[in-house]
Scaffold this active site. Structure first.
Site, PDB file in Angstrom:
ATOM      1  N   LYS A   1      35.938  27.313 -10.583  1.00 41.27           N
ATOM      2  CA  LYS A   1      37.324  26.867 -10.782  1.00 41.27           C
ATOM      3  C   LYS A   1      37.722  26.874 -12.253  1.00 41.27           C
ATOM      4  O   LYS A   1      37.066  26.264 -13.085  1.00 41.27           O
ATOM      5  CB  LYS A   1      37.490  25.452 -10.222  1.00 41.27           C
ATOM      6  CG  LYS A   1      37.445  25.427  -8.705  1.00 41.27           C
ATOM      7  CD  LYS A   1      37.769  24.065  -8.153  1.00 41.27           C
ATOM      8  CE  LYS A   1      36.682  23.082  -8.394  1.00 41.27           C
ATOM      9  NZ  LYS A   1      36.920  21.785  -7.741  1.00 41.27           N
TER      10      LYS A   1
ATOM     11  N   GLU B   1      35.040  17.395  -4.158  1.00 44.77           N
ATOM     12  CA  GLU B   1      36.267  16.715  -4.606  1.00 44.77           C
ATOM     13  C   GLU B   1      36.136  15.206  -4.405  1.00 44.77           C
ATOM     14  O   GLU B   1      37.081  14.460  -4.676  1.00 44.77           O
ATOM     15  CB  GLU B   1      37.481  17.240  -3.826  1.00 44.77           C
ATOM     16  CG  GLU B   1      37.902  18.640  -4.229  1.00 44.77           C
ATOM     17  CD  GLU B   1      38.483  18.671  -5.627  1.00 44.77           C
ATOM     18  OE1 GLU B   1      39.377  17.876  -5.921  1.00 44.77           O
ATOM     19  OE2 GLU B   1      38.005  19.481  -6.449  1.00 44.77           O
TER      20      GLU B   1
HETATM   21  N1  NAD Z   1      36.127  23.433 -13.093  1.00 47.97           N
HETATM   22  C1  NAD Z   1      35.539  22.429 -12.541  1.00 47.97           C
HETATM   23  O1  NAD Z   1      34.967  22.601 -11.501  1.00 47.97           O
HETATM   24  C2  NAD Z   1      35.521  21.089 -13.224  1.00 47.97           C
HETATM   25  C3  NAD Z   1      34.581  20.144 -12.817  1.00 47.97           C
HETATM   26  C4  NAD Z   1      34.533  18.917 -13.506  1.00 47.97           C
HETATM   27  C5  NAD Z   1      35.434  18.673 -14.539  1.00 47.97           C
HETATM   28  N2  NAD Z   1      36.348  19.613 -14.886  1.00 47.97           N
HETATM   29  C6  NAD Z   1      37.309  19.350 -15.979  1.00 47.97           C
HETATM   30  O2  NAD Z   1      36.570  19.088 -17.163  1.00 47.97           O
HETATM   31  C7  NAD Z   1      37.340  18.220 -18.012  1.00 47.97           C
HETATM   32  C8  NAD Z   1      36.441  17.099 -18.522  1.00 47.97           C
HETATM   33  O3  NAD Z   1      35.378  17.689 -19.224  1.00 47.97           O
HETATM   34  P1  NAD Z   1      34.343  16.842 -20.087  1.00 47.97           P
HETATM   35  O4  NAD Z   1      34.002  15.594 -19.385  1.00 47.97           O
HETATM   36  O5  NAD Z   1      33.280  17.803 -20.439  1.00 47.97           O
HETATM   37  O6  NAD Z   1      35.185  16.389 -21.334  1.00 47.97           O
HETATM   38  P2  NAD Z   1      36.029  17.172 -22.442  1.00 47.97           P
HETATM   39  O7  NAD Z   1      35.832  18.629 -22.337  1.00 47.97           O
HETATM   40  O8  NAD Z   1      37.424  16.666 -22.314  1.00 47.97           O
HETATM   41  O9  NAD Z   1      35.378  16.635 -23.786  1.00 47.97           O
HETATM   42  C9  NAD Z   1      35.445  15.255 -24.114  1.00 47.97           C
HETATM   43  C10 NAD Z   1      35.247  15.083 -25.625  1.00 47.97           C
HETATM   44  O10 NAD Z   1      33.907  15.421 -25.971  1.00 47.97           O
HETATM   45  C11 NAD Z   1      33.923  16.300 -27.090  1.00 47.97           C
HETATM   46  N3  NAD Z   1      32.672  17.054 -27.026  1.00 47.97           N
HETATM   47  C12 NAD Z   1      32.368  18.119 -26.272  1.00 47.97           C
HETATM   48  N4  NAD Z   1      31.089  18.477 -26.432  1.00 47.97           N
HETATM   49  C13 NAD Z   1      30.575  17.614 -27.351  1.00 47.97           C
HETATM   50  C14 NAD Z   1      29.293  17.481 -27.962  1.00 47.97           C
HETATM   51  N5  NAD Z   1      28.263  18.264 -27.608  1.00 47.97           N
HETATM   52  N6  NAD Z   1      29.125  16.511 -28.884  1.00 47.97           N
HETATM   53  C15 NAD Z   1      30.152  15.670 -29.212  1.00 47.97           C
HETATM   54  N7  NAD Z   1      31.373  15.738 -28.661  1.00 47.97           N
HETATM   55  C16 NAD Z   1      31.583  16.710 -27.742  1.00 47.97           C
HETATM   56  C17 NAD Z   1      35.189  17.080 -26.943  1.00 47.97           C
HETATM   57  O11 NAD Z   1      35.591  17.633 -28.165  1.00 47.97           O
HETATM   58  C18 NAD Z   1      36.136  16.001 -26.454  1.00 47.97           C
HETATM   59  O12 NAD Z   1      36.617  15.264 -27.544  1.00 47.97           O
HETATM   60  C19 NAD Z   1      38.509  17.703 -17.194  1.00 47.97           C
HETATM   61  O13 NAD Z   1      39.668  18.365 -17.589  1.00 47.97           O
HETATM   62  C20 NAD Z   1      38.131  18.102 -15.764  1.00 47.97           C
HETATM   63  O14 NAD Z   1      39.262  18.357 -14.960  1.00 47.97           O
HETATM   64  C21 NAD Z   1      36.398  20.826 -14.262  1.00 47.97           C
END
Ligand code: NAD
Length: 380
Positions: free
Chosen positions: A146, A244
């Site tokens: 996705k 989900e």
């Molecule tokens: N495609 C899918 O199947 C799927 C599944 C789960 C989540 N998502 C999406 O992913 C997003 C959430 O992703 P997330 O939880 O990874 O958070 P994020 O990508 O929003 O990152 C959160 C924070 O962590 C920071 N960050 C990233 N890597 C880091 C590191 N190694 N060290 C320090 N800081 C770091 C980023 O800069 C940001 O400030 C949501 O938009 C969600 O909808 C998509």
């Protein structure tokens, strides 16, 4: 000589995507990416602004073999939009990328989703390499096809399914994720175990004790729980929709908080709300509800009353009404489709022949929301 990284093959229907992972193996991964992209004439290297140090190390390795065009994206829900995707596409073309080029997306799930959608659209599909740097991205988001962005009404309302060419992760990149974010990011793992693989709880619980030291094991658990479902249903039209779980209320919470409540945290609360809905409406057993609390209690989620209590209820209702599962099955006005559990490890079935989604009145979700906001975490 022993390889500095391990390799898994993730099956998505007929496609198998290599997932390379190890610890402290960035130079070797950069070589492997260049090798596997073979004839690539350039890379649009889209890096999360929170991982500049890690990204510089990868880009330096890649540059020895191929032209690298770097671009940084601020990892925030408010930038997970079509204008950001448009900016990436314009940048790619302005910098001379061609159909032989590739998009490398390095960062958390936010940047992975944005750059993933850009890769799917550029020249109607350009090779995509995911370099996940958060637990959500490494253990869950990249184990799905996705790619999507938010619209003004809610999360992930525009997007597509797109098969990456490669996923690679140096688990050392996750060492800079703050401990709170590391733990809440593991909510997706808790979800995968609760809906699909309760037998893995005995491996997950010790890993949650010291997640920083257990990252390879967490990656293997995440993939083991989810992979068989996405292999059989890569576009998440049927059985794989169970992932989900927790995302109906979770997405509404994350969206209405403006991203202030991070994805993992929102999904954790979303699972408690789903369990409460299932308990009230479908008799989910007390032991099963307790399993949710037992696992979520390990995720560092203090202060539900204050954080959830402050959210605008009308906005939550509106976000629930715009949930992106609408249309997957019958759902009357004022209802929302949810994954609910019959028991831990088994979702309630949906309509005959349809996906495992159950219509629930929005008001019933709101009542469960209030219970979780006020009481649930105190009971942990
Ligand atoms: N495609 C899918 O199947 C799927 C599944 C789960 C989540 N998502 C999406 O992913 C997003 C959430 O992703 P997330 O939880 O990874 O958070 P994020 O990508 O929003 O990152 C959160 C924070 O962590 C920071 N960050 C990233 N890597 C880091 C590191 N190694 N060290 C320090 N800081 C770091 C980023 O800069 C940001 O400030 C949501 O938009 C969600 O909808 C998509």
């Amino acid at each position: 000589m022993r390889s500095p990284y391990e390799e898994l093959g993730l099956a998505f229907g007929d496609a198998t995507v290599p997932y390379l992972y190890g610890t402290g193996c960035t130079p070797a991964l950069a070589e492997a990416i260049a090798d596997r992209l073979g004839d690539a004439d350039a890379i649009l290297f889209v890096a999360d602004d929170g991982v500049r140090g890690h990204a510089d190390a990868v880009a330096a390795g890649l540059r020895r073999r191929v032209r690298v065009e770097p671009v940084t994206v601020e990892a925030a829900e408010r930038h997970k939009t079509l204008p950001t995707v448009h900016h990436l596409l314009e940048t790619a073309v302005a910098r001379g990328l061609t159909r032989r080029s590739a998009v490398v997306a390095m960062g958390g799930g936010t940047v992975g989703n944005i750059a993933g959608l850009a890769a799917a659209l550029l020249f109607r599909g350009t090779r995509l390499v995911h370099l996940p740097t958060t637990p959500v991205a490494a253990f869950d988001a990249t184990v799905s096809l996705k790619q999507g962005v938010n619209l003004s009404a809610g999360k992930n309302l525009a997007g597509t399914y797109f098969v990456p060419a490669l996923i690679a992760c140096d688990l050392a990149w996750l060492s800079t994720v703050p401990r709170h974010d590391l733990l809440t990011g593991l909510a997706e793992m808790v979800k995968n175990v609760l809906v699909a693989a309760p037998g893995l709880e005995s491996r997950l619980v010790p890993a949650l004790e010291d997640p920083g030291a257990a990252l390879p094991s967490l990656l293997e658990i995440g993939v083991a729980a989810k992979a068989p479902f996405v292999a059989a249903d890569p576009r998440e039209r049927g059985g794989a929709l169970i992932f989900e779980y927790g995302h109906t209320a979770g997405h509404a919470i994350e969206f209405v908080s403006g991203g202030e409540i991070h994805h993992g945290e929102a999904v954790a609360w979303g699972m408690l709300i789903a369990a409460e809905v299932a308990r009230r409406r479908h008799g989910l057993a007390a032991d099963d509800v307790a399993a949710h609390h037992r696992l979520v209690a390990r995720l560092d989620l203090p202060d539900a009353a204050a954080r959830l209590g402050g959210l605008d209820r009308a906005a939550i209702r509106a976000a629930l009404a715009a949930d992106n599962k609408r249309g997957y099955g019958p759902c009357a006005p004022g209802e929302v489709l949810m994954v609910l559990l019959d028991t831990v490890g088994r979702a309630l079935p949906g309509p005959p022949g349809g996906p495992p989604l159950v219509p629930v009145p929005v008001e019933a979700v709101m009542e469960a929301f209030e219970t979780v906001a006020l009481n649930a975490l105190e009971a942990v």
